[in-house]
Design a protein around this motif. Sequence first.
Motif, short mmCIF file in Angstrom:
data_model
loop_
_atom_site.label_atom_id
_atom_site.label_comp_id
_atom_site.label_asym_id
_atom_site.label_seq_id
_atom_site.Cartn_x
_atom_site.Cartn_y
_atom_site.Cartn_z
N LEU A 7 0.85 -1.19 0.00
CA LEU A 7 0.00 0.00 0.00
C LEU A 7 0.88 1.24 0.00
CD1 LEU A 7 -2.23 -0.93 3.07
CD2 LEU A 7 -2.77 -1.36 0.69
N THR A 8 0.40 2.28 -0.60
CA THR A 8 1.00 3.60 -0.45
C THR A 8 0.13 4.34 0.55
OG1 THR A 8 1.88 3.60 -2.68
CG2 THR A 8 1.61 5.75 -1.62
N VAL A 9 0.74 4.85 1.61
CA VAL A 9 0.02 5.50 2.70
C VAL A 9 0.45 6.95 2.81
CG1 VAL A 9 -0.45 5.49 5.18
CG2 VAL A 9 -0.11 3.33 3.97
N SER A 10 -0.52 7.85 2.87
CA SER A 10 -0.25 9.27 3.09
C SER A 10 -1.17 9.77 4.20
CB SER A 10 -0.53 10.09 1.84
OG SER A 10 0.34 9.74 0.80
N ILE A 11 -0.60 10.54 5.12
CA ILE A 11 -1.40 11.20 6.15
C ILE A 11 -1.17 12.69 6.00
CG2 ILE A 11 -1.83 11.48 8.62
CD1 ILE A 11 -0.85 8.60 9.01
N VAL A 12 -2.25 13.42 5.77
CA VAL A 12 -2.16 14.86 5.57
C VAL A 12 -3.08 15.59 6.53
CG1 VAL A 12 -1.47 14.68 3.15
CG2 VAL A 12 -3.88 14.81 3.72
N THR A 13 -2.68 16.81 6.86
CA THR A 13 -3.46 17.69 7.73
C THR A 13 -3.58 19.03 7.00
OG1 THR A 13 -1.58 18.68 8.88
CG2 THR A 13 -2.41 16.58 9.75
N VAL A 18 2.11 14.79 6.79
CA VAL A 18 2.72 14.41 8.05
C VAL A 18 3.48 13.09 7.91
CG1 VAL A 18 2.21 13.71 10.44
CG2 VAL A 18 0.97 15.62 9.42
N TYR A 19 2.99 12.21 7.03
CA TYR A 19 3.56 10.87 6.95
C TYR A 19 3.34 10.32 5.55
CZ TYR A 19 4.22 5.88 7.91
OH TYR A 19 4.67 4.59 7.89
N GLU A 20 4.34 9.54 5.08
CA GLU A 20 4.19 8.85 3.81
C GLU A 20 4.99 7.55 3.84
OE1 GLU A 20 3.66 9.91 -0.77
OE2 GLU A 20 5.29 10.98 0.21
N CYS A 21 4.41 6.51 3.28
CA CYS A 21 5.08 5.21 3.18
C CYS A 21 4.58 4.54 1.90
CB CYS A 21 4.74 4.34 4.40
SG CYS A 21 5.43 2.67 4.29
N GLU A 22 5.50 4.04 1.11
CA GLU A 22 5.12 3.39 -0.15
C GLU A 22 5.23 1.87 -0.10
OE1 GLU A 22 7.38 5.27 -3.23
OE2 GLU A 22 6.31 7.16 -3.00
N THR A 23 5.54 1.31 1.09
CA THR A 23 5.75 -0.13 1.19
C THR A 23 4.94 -0.77 2.31
OG1 THR A 23 7.68 0.21 2.62
CG2 THR A 23 8.10 0.02 0.24
N ALA A 24 3.81 -0.20 2.64
CA ALA A 24 3.00 -0.73 3.75
C ALA A 24 2.31 -2.03 3.35
CB ALA A 24 1.95 0.29 4.18
N ASN A 78 -3.98 2.69 -2.56
CA ASN A 78 -3.56 3.99 -2.04
C ASN A 78 -4.47 4.34 -0.88
OD1 ASN A 78 -1.44 4.88 -3.93
ND2 ASN A 78 -3.11 4.71 -5.42
N LEU A 79 -3.86 4.54 0.29
CA LEU A 79 -4.62 4.90 1.48
C LEU A 79 -4.23 6.31 1.89
CD1 LEU A 79 -5.55 2.81 4.47
CD2 LEU A 79 -4.32 4.93 4.92
N THR A 80 -5.24 7.15 2.04
CA THR A 80 -5.00 8.53 2.46
C THR A 80 -5.82 8.80 3.71
OG1 THR A 80 -4.68 9.22 0.17
CG2 THR A 80 -5.12 10.96 1.78
N ILE A 81 -5.16 9.33 4.71
CA ILE A 81 -5.84 9.81 5.92
C ILE A 81 -5.76 11.33 5.87
CG2 ILE A 81 -5.73 9.99 8.43
CD1 ILE A 81 -4.66 7.10 8.46
N ILE A 82 -6.92 11.94 5.93
CA ILE A 82 -6.99 13.39 6.03
C ILE A 82 -7.47 13.67 7.44
CG2 ILE A 82 -8.04 15.50 5.15
CD1 ILE A 82 -8.23 14.08 2.44
N ALA A 83 -6.57 14.22 8.25
CA ALA A 83 -6.82 14.39 9.67
C ALA A 83 -6.84 15.86 10.05
CB ALA A 83 -5.74 13.67 10.48
#
Length: 139
Positions: A7-13, A18-24, A78-83
């Motif tokens: 998974l590609t993970v992004s956490i944005v505010t 705030v965070y990104e990972c392309e190998t989850a 692709n997983l995005t968290i909008i916090a």
Amino acid sequence: MADNSVLTVSIVTPDGKVYECETATLVVVRTMSGQLGIMPNHIPVIASLEVDEAKVKHDGNEDEIAVNGGFVEFSDNNLTIIADSAEKQGDIDVDRATNAQHRAEEHLKEARQKHDDQDILRTQVALKRAINRIHVAKR
């Protein structure tokens, strides 16, 4: 071609990424409906998030991020968290979070004495955020 095993993970505010990972390989979050685990090729999801931690497993490691509300969206691996706000475990200032917890506890006592329901709810959220930050930082 995209790797279907990660998974590609992004956490944005509102302040930015705030965070990104392309190998989850697994992301675990707490939604309003309960805990949700997402692995590669999961069905698309959109859900509101609770104030809690997000766990991201990748490359034999696990990252923990304090997430304070918002929502998660997942599709096409692709997983995005909008916090509203979020902090990586190593970025959390425990003293600051502890001070915020104590301030919120005192404010909550005052709000309860005044029977101010709006202030009580607002302060409970602030308290929950502070406790979440402390919890994530101390893991």
